[in-house]
Design a protein around this motif. Structure first.
Motif, short mmCIF file in Angstrom:
data_model
loop_
_atom_site.label_atom_id
_atom_site.label_comp_id
_atom_site.label_asym_id
_atom_site.label_seq_id
_atom_site.Cartn_x
_atom_site.Cartn_y
_atom_site.Cartn_z
N ALA A 1 0.69 -1.42 0.07
CA ALA A 1 -0.28 -0.18 -0.06
C ALA A 1 1.21 1.16 0.08
N LEU A 2 1.88 1.55 0.63
CA LEU A 2 3.01 2.11 0.33
C LEU A 2 3.32 2.21 -0.32
N SER A 3 4.22 1.21 -1.04
CA SER A 3 4.39 1.88 -2.49
C SER A 3 3.55 2.45 -3.32
N ALA A 4 2.19 1.99 -3.26
CA ALA A 4 1.04 2.46 -4.26
C ALA A 4 0.76 3.92 -4.12
N PHE A 5 0.88 4.22 -3.27
CA PHE A 5 1.12 5.78 -2.42
C PHE A 5 1.75 6.89 -2.77
N ILE A 6 2.86 5.77 -2.30
CA ILE A 6 4.52 7.26 -3.69
C ILE A 6 4.18 7.03 -4.71
N ASP A 7 3.39 5.74 -5.58
CA ASP A 7 3.90 5.95 -6.96
C ASP A 7 2.72 7.13 -7.31
N ASN A 8 1.13 7.00 -7.03
CA ASN A 8 0.24 7.72 -7.32
C ASN A 8 1.06 8.90 -6.54
N HIS A 9 1.73 9.63 -5.68
CA HIS A 9 2.04 10.85 -5.34
C HIS A 9 2.38 11.88 -6.58
N VAL B 1 8.10 -0.35 -13.54
CA VAL B 1 7.83 -0.14 -13.21
C VAL B 1 6.61 0.40 -14.15
N GLY B 2 5.09 1.54 -14.10
CA GLY B 2 5.08 2.60 -14.16
C GLY B 2 4.99 2.79 -16.28
N LEU B 3 5.51 1.38 -16.69
CA LEU B 3 5.23 1.08 -17.90
C LEU B 3 3.95 1.21 -18.53
N ARG C 1 -0.35 4.87 -16.88
CA ARG C 1 -0.27 3.75 -16.30
C ARG C 1 0.65 4.53 -15.46
N GLY C 2 0.99 5.65 -15.11
CA GLY C 2 1.84 5.89 -13.73
C GLY C 2 3.44 6.64 -14.10
N ASN D 1 3.42 15.22 -7.88
CA ASN D 1 4.96 15.63 -7.13
C ASN D 1 5.17 16.11 -6.21
N GLU D 2 4.27 16.43 -4.76
CA GLU D 2 3.97 17.35 -4.47
C GLU D 2 5.54 17.83 -3.83
N LEU D 3 5.82 16.39 -2.93
CA LEU D 3 7.04 16.07 -2.41
C LEU D 3 8.01 16.49 -3.67
N ASN D 4 8.15 16.63 -4.24
CA ASN D 4 9.00 16.60 -5.64
C ASN D 4 10.10 15.62 -4.78
#
Length: 555
Positions: free
Chosen positions: A139-147, A179-181, A186-187, A152-155
């Motif tokens: 879930a944390l991985s998903a939150f990072i990629d979604n951010h 990931v993200g391809l 798709r990210g 990417n507010e946190l840069n």
């Protein structure tokens, strides 16, 4: 002799409420998880705060062979032996990972007549704790990629994301992935990878947390990566520590089961010992100290990995006093350390055994450097000859070292009463722990002290990457944290082929990783993998289940 699973399936288990009542637990203190398992309340430890602590017995070992040396079996057998002597004892163990269960090493539920039950459940999905950690991690991985995808507010620099996905299985194909391809929807494409779940920092966090609030605070401190300006990005920055805590609220509760002889056992958490700190949870161990006069617990692999981390990391984090140590040794492992091929370990070989004793000697020195009393347990295998076990006993007695021949695999608790009696005497001796390093020492000094004092190395050798990381970590204010060494379990060195007691070697430090939530710095040596692979013939090839649901081939 019957297989482990045959012995386990023929055992008579008590209803879990009988085990709970035997510990004087009230209905509010636990909740049933089927007929033979229970979850203990996460408030139980706080409610028992004013009760005196039982004596903590740490079980460790020499460097093992690839098949393991029965450390969990001795832990379970010793707990049963205390009960044979009329003592109130509680066992505290780690939860097995499916990777080793399906792979090579096997589970962590003991063996023979010294097992925790139901062993099929414990070695498979148990109460779902490891799956909860997998979910929270991913879930944390998903939150990072979604951010990153959402602006990417946190840069966050996608090239400097340290957080990896996990799964509870050995799968070398997933060590490094992309990931993200697939286009903008798709990210954002980036390199990623998988660790095994028990190597996740969330596993270490859960095992070192002492309450739900402490769990949330530790989760918030996890460093997931860095910005383009190379500033750390934490879970707190992402504002998801509450969600992660929610996913882990039930996993935080220790699990209560029993042994073949109905001795209570608390099984909770299971960080890898050659990657993380390799101990069951502080919640489990400290709860056990409130419920039993004696607590028998273990640390992963040999004293160079498990015991060092238990004593330098876990006891500090949990304020746990260790009253005595058991060092498990086996004839076959000592012969391997004496140069015998693993295919010839069943043949009597006293010269090789004598040569291999140097490995045991080094682990004894390590426990002595901590200032703790100890007993050597010779874990007897059916192929051991009387001449071989007598040799180890004589070697110990000539050096005034307490030793006990232990036959808990074949005889259960009755095979460990001599060990239990000697351990009880040792636990009454006054002792005060001497840590290998001071927390105020610089990180490099801590690493060097472990390498020289515990491994017997001449020095450490830092890669250019490790040197830069040391400077950066000290600058971030992380220099006062303990260090958690990631090293092969098969050797005192960082080279698994150097068995026995190597000399004239250095420990190569190739990389450091911050585990700020757990509260330590992981130091990677040699070629240690955080995602192991399966062997040529995995144990899974022997496993099956019958039409009526009976498990087959699980050890």
């Amino acid at each position: 002799m019957k297989s482990d699973i045959e012995i386990a399936q023929e055992a008579t288990l008590k209803p879990i409420n009988d085990i709970a009542e035997g510990l004087n637990l009230q209905e509010k203190d636990w909740e049933p998880y089927g007929h033979t398992k229970a979850k203990l309340s996460d408030q139980l430890l706080a409610n028992l705060e004013n009760k005196p602590n039982g004596k903590v017995i740490l079980v460790t070992s020499i460097n093992p062979t690839p098949a393991g040396e029965g450390k969990s079996t001795v832990t379970v057998g010793l707990g049963q032996a205390f009960h044979q002597l009329g003592k109130n004892a509680v066992i505290a163990l780690r939860e097995p990972s499916l990777g080793p269960v399906m792979g090579l090493k096997g589970g962590a539920a003991g063996g023979g007549n010294s097992q925790v039950l139901p062993m099929e459940d414990i070695n498979l999905h148990f109460t779902g704790d490891i799956h909860a950690i997998t979910t929270a991690n991913n879930a944390l991985s998903a939150f990072i990629d979604n951010h990153i995808h959402r602006g990417n507010e946190l840069n966050i620099d996608p090239r400097r994301i340290e957080w990896k996905r996990v799964m509870d299985m050995n799968d070398r194909e997933l060590r490094q992935i992309v990931v993200g391809l697939g286009g903008p929807l798709r990210g954002v494409p980036r390199e990623d990878g998988f660790n095994i779940t028990v190597a996740s920092e969330i596993m270490a966090v859960l095992c070192l947390a002492t309450s739900l609030n402490d769990l949330k605070e530790r989760l918030s401190r996890i460093v997931v990566g860095y910005t383009y300006e190379e500033e750390p990005v934490t879970v707190k920055d992402l504002k998801v520590e509450g969600a992660l805590t929610l996913l882990l609220k039930d996993a935080m509760k220790p699990n209560l089961v029993q042994t073949i002889e109905n001795t209570p056992a608390i099984i909770h958490g299971g960080p890898f010992a050659n990657i993380a700190h390799g101990c069951n949870s502080i919640m489990a161990t400290k709860t056990a100290t409130k419920l039993g006069d004696y607590v028998v617990t273990e640390a992963g692999f040999g004293a160079d990995l498990g015991a060092e981390k238990f004593l330098d990391i876990k006891t500090r984090a949990g304020n746990i006093d260790t009253d005595a140590v058991v060092i498990v040794a086996t004839v076959r492992a000592l012969k391997m350390h004496g140069g015998v091929n693993k295919n010839e370990l069943t043949e009597e070989n006293l010269p090789a055994l004598e040569k291999g004793m140097k490995n045991l000697e080094k682990h004894i020195e390590t426990i002595e450097s901590f200032g703790l009393p100890y007993v050597i347990a010779i874990n007897k295998f059916p192929t051991d000859t009387e001449a071989e076990t007598n040799f180890i006993q004589t070697w110990c007695e000539e050096r005034n070292i307490e030793v006990a021949l232990t036959e808990v695999f074949a005889k259960g608790g009755k095979g460990g009463t001599d060990l239990a009696e000697k351990v009880m005497k040792k636990a009454e001796e006054p002792s005060e722990i001497n840590y290998i390093y001071d927390l105020k020492d610089p990180l490099e000094t801590k690493i060097r002290k472990i390498a020289q004092t515990v491994y017997g190395a001449d020095d450490i050798e830092l890669s250019s990457k490790a040197k830069k990381q040391l400077q950066f970590f000290e600058k971030q204010g992380w220099g006062n944290l303990p260090v958690c060494m990631a090293k092969t379990q098969y050797s005192l060195s960082d080279d698994p082929s150097l068995v026995g007691r190597p000399s004239d070697f250095k420990i190569t430090i190739r990389e450091l990783r911050p585990s700020i939530g757990a509260g330590f710095i992981v130091v990677l040596t040699g070629d240690v993998m955080t995602m192991p692979g399966l062997p040529k013939k995995p144990a899974a090839l022997n496993m099956d289940v019958s039409e009526d649901g009976k498990v087959k081939g699980l050890f």
